[in-house]
Structures are given as C-alpha cells and as structure tokens.
Scaffold this active site. Structure first.
Site, PDB file in Angstrom:
ATOM      1  N   SER A 142       0.833  -1.209   0.000  1.00 16.36           N
ATOM      2  CA  SER A 142       0.000   0.000   0.000  1.00 16.36           C
ATOM      3  C   SER A 142       0.862   1.252   0.000  1.00 16.36           C
ATOM      4  O   SER A 142       1.970   1.258   0.547  1.00 16.36           O
ATOM      5  CB  SER A 142      -0.895  -0.002   1.244  1.00 16.36           C
ATOM      6  OG  SER A 142      -1.494   1.249   1.452  1.00 16.36           O
ATOM      7  N   TYR A 167      -2.312  -0.317  10.012  1.00 18.84           N
ATOM      8  CA  TYR A 167      -2.514  -0.883   8.668  1.00 18.84           C
ATOM      9  C   TYR A 167      -1.229  -0.752   7.846  1.00 18.84           C
ATOM     10  O   TYR A 167      -0.756  -1.717   7.243  1.00 18.84           O
ATOM     11  CB  TYR A 167      -3.668  -0.175   7.974  1.00 18.84           C
ATOM     12  CG  TYR A 167      -3.803  -0.521   6.513  1.00 18.84           C
ATOM     13  CD1 TYR A 167      -4.192  -1.799   6.117  1.00 18.84           C
ATOM     14  CD2 TYR A 167      -3.526   0.429   5.522  1.00 18.84           C
ATOM     15  CE1 TYR A 167      -4.312  -2.129   4.766  1.00 18.84           C
ATOM     16  CE2 TYR A 167      -3.645   0.104   4.177  1.00 18.84           C
ATOM     17  CZ  TYR A 167      -4.040  -1.164   3.811  1.00 18.84           C
ATOM     18  OH  TYR A 167      -4.151  -1.495   2.479  1.00 18.84           O
TER      19      TYR A 167
END
Length: 343
Positions: A142, A167
């Site tokens: 990501s 995350y």
C-alpha cells in the site's frame, strides 16, 4: 497457468479474476467474506462471476456457472490447516495475495484483525509458496507505507520506516516477510504499493462511495483536513491491467559480482497524477448533478496529507500506462452505482 487469487470477493480481486478468466487462466479464488463492509456486496460480486450462494458455506469449493475455469472457496487466510491443504491440493503456479484487513481508520478500532489477517495470514501464504514450488508470489502492499513522507513523487527508493497507522505497519511487514522468504528460499515475489483505487464494485468505506451515498441521501459529507488533501486516484481497470502483466513476469535471480541478486521486487502502482480532494468532490457532484452538503473536519489520526506515485519503474519494466481520467472513472462508477442500487 493455475492462479490463486486471495480476496477474490473483494474490489480489486473481483476485477482481477474477471480479467484473468478472459485470458483462459485457471483461477481459484478464496475470501472469508467478513462483515467489515456489507457482505451482500461481496456476494453480488461473486454472483456476477457466476458463483452461487453456496459460497456461504466454509471450505466448500464452488464452481462458477459462467466460467468452468473459476472455483471459489470461502476460507480464512489465518486458518493454517486449511491453507496448507489448499496449497497441497491445488499446486498453484502463481499466487496473488489481495486479501487483507483494509482501512486506515478501522485499524484504530480493531487492531487485532490486522495482525490476524495481514501478518498471520500472509505467513501462511508464504509457507504455502515455500512448500509447493509456487513460481511467483504477487502481493498487495500500500501507498500508506510512505507515511507522511514530504518528498514527492513517492518512490520505492524512499525510506518507509515511519508508518502512521497499524494498517501501514502490517503492509510494510509483508514486504519484509516476502523479502526474507525470497532470500532464504528463492521464492520470486513482487510487492505492489497500490495508490487509492476506485471504480465500479468498489468498497463502501472508500471516500468516493461515502460521498455518493451522502449526496443522494441529502446528508453532509465529512471533509478531513478542511479539504486540503491530495490523492493519486487510480481507476480499477488501469490497476488490473498492470497486475495481470506482472503476474506473468516473476523477478529473476541473477548474479552481481560475487553476490546473488534476490528475486524480489517492489513497485508503485498508481496514476501518478495527484488530485486535490475538493476537485475530486466537485467531479462527483457534477456526475450526479447535485451539490454536496459539506462538513469540514481536522485531519484524522493515521491519515496522510498527500499521495503521488512515481511509477517509472513499472512503466520501464511492464510498459504500464494508466489512461483513465477522473471524469471518465467517476462516470463509470456512477453508472454502476445507479444500476446496482436501483436493482
């Protein structure tokens, strides 16, 4: 080629499966269909791919009624026993791991979900590849790994040692874990740092989806950092074309002097064209022909100010060239949203 797609009932996974089936590939998809967002949308994606509601049953292979080359199985990545059985039975050539607990803000509320899915689950993927001669592992990282890096555009050569959400920390961990397995066991692996993907069949927790729902219901939209945010919005079709090319080309092991180069790569995959949040909202308003009610808020914990991908490595190695404009992409999303929710 036999390919495992994890997260195949998810947004990117669903689109990637559809694309690969058109090439004649044999695809096995897995997903746990959790309730992070409405499972009904996930079942609708599966239905679009010809998978019946038998998919509700755990660990039961379901053949697509539209394409005999697609099989879906509901399971958890963190279920070590079932994952070992899956790899031993199916003997995949290529694995594409898109399954993960997504969302920056939700990681503040439910951190354990991120460790279970993104760390324990990814370890099971790596072990499956290690013991079953998988020729290429492609996995989702990501853009969040860059944290609040100020240098733009964001390059894979930039440091990523300061994540600002759990995350992001799990995604950086995935890159380190993959590197270790590539080094120790020679597993060719490619990590993809996705930049804000949007489009039809998208995730309801994403901003463009939330904005649309609020506009149509005459409710205010929440605009963080008072609208002073930039995102490298990337249309789903451009993402899928890039991923499909990468699956077919694992990194090679080669020698540099006395040292052996590890078969490991990391790429940014994005649009390389950051858009100001307020301009993005205006595009959505124009597409619906309706102005949004706006509520302005301070920056959310875990959010980043700007994402802007340097995709030159992907352009050079795979001739990657995203072409969809924000106006075109939002128009396609609006068409899908209207048809899906009307139905």
């Amino acid at each position: 080629m036999k390919i495992l797609i994890t997260g195949s009932a998810g947004f990117i996974g669903f689109h990637l499966v559809q694309s690969l089936l058109k090439t004649g590939a044999e695809v096995v998809g897995i997903d746990n269909i959790n309730d992070y967002y409405a499972p009904e949308l996930k079942f609708s994606r599966l239905n679009e791919a010809g998978i019946s509601r038998k998919a509700e049953n755990w660990h039961q292979p379901v053949k697509s009624e539209k394409n005999p080359n697609y099989t879906f199985i509901r399971m958890n990545l963190e279920d070590r026993t079932e994952m070992e059985r899956l790899f031993e039975t199916e003997k995949f050539d290529v694995v594409c791991n898109l399954a993960a607990q997504a969302g920056v803000r939700y990681s503040l509320e439910n951190p354990h979900a991120y460790i279970n899915s993104n760390i324990v689950g990814f370890l099971n993927i790596l072990e499956g590849c290690r013991h079953n001669n998988v020729k290429h592992l492609v996995y989702a990282s990501s853009s969040s790994v860059y944290g609040n890096n100020k240098k733009m555009p964001l390059s894979t050569d930039d440091p990523v040692d300061n994540p600002v959400s759990l995350y992001a920390a799990t995604k950086k961990s995935n890159e380190l874990m993959a590197h270790t397995y590539s080094h120790l066991y020679g597993i060719p692996s490619t990590g993809l740092r996705f930049f804000t993907v949007y489009g039809p069949w998208g995730r309801p927790d994403m901003a463009y989806f939330l904005f649309t729902k609020a506009i149509l219901e005459n409710k205010p939209i929440k605009i963080f950092n008072h609208g002073d945010l930039y995102r490298d919005f990337t249309y789903i079709d451009d993402i899928v074309k890039g991923v499909a090319k990468i699956l077919n080309k694992p990194p090679q092991t080669s020698s540099r002097g006395k040292e052996k180069e590890i078969p490991y790569k990391i790429y940014n995959i994005g649009n390389s064209n950051p858009v100001k949040l307020m301009d993005f909202i205006e595009t959505i308003e124009k597409a619906w022909g309706k102005e949004a009610l706006k509520e302005y808020h301070d920056m959310q914990p875990g959010d980043v100010y700007k994402t802007f991908a340097d995709v030159s490595a992907l352009e050079n190695d795979f001739y990657y060239a995203p072409k969809t404009t924000i106006e075109e992409g939002i128009s396609e999303f609006v068409k899908w949203y209207s048809a899906y929710y009307k139905k």
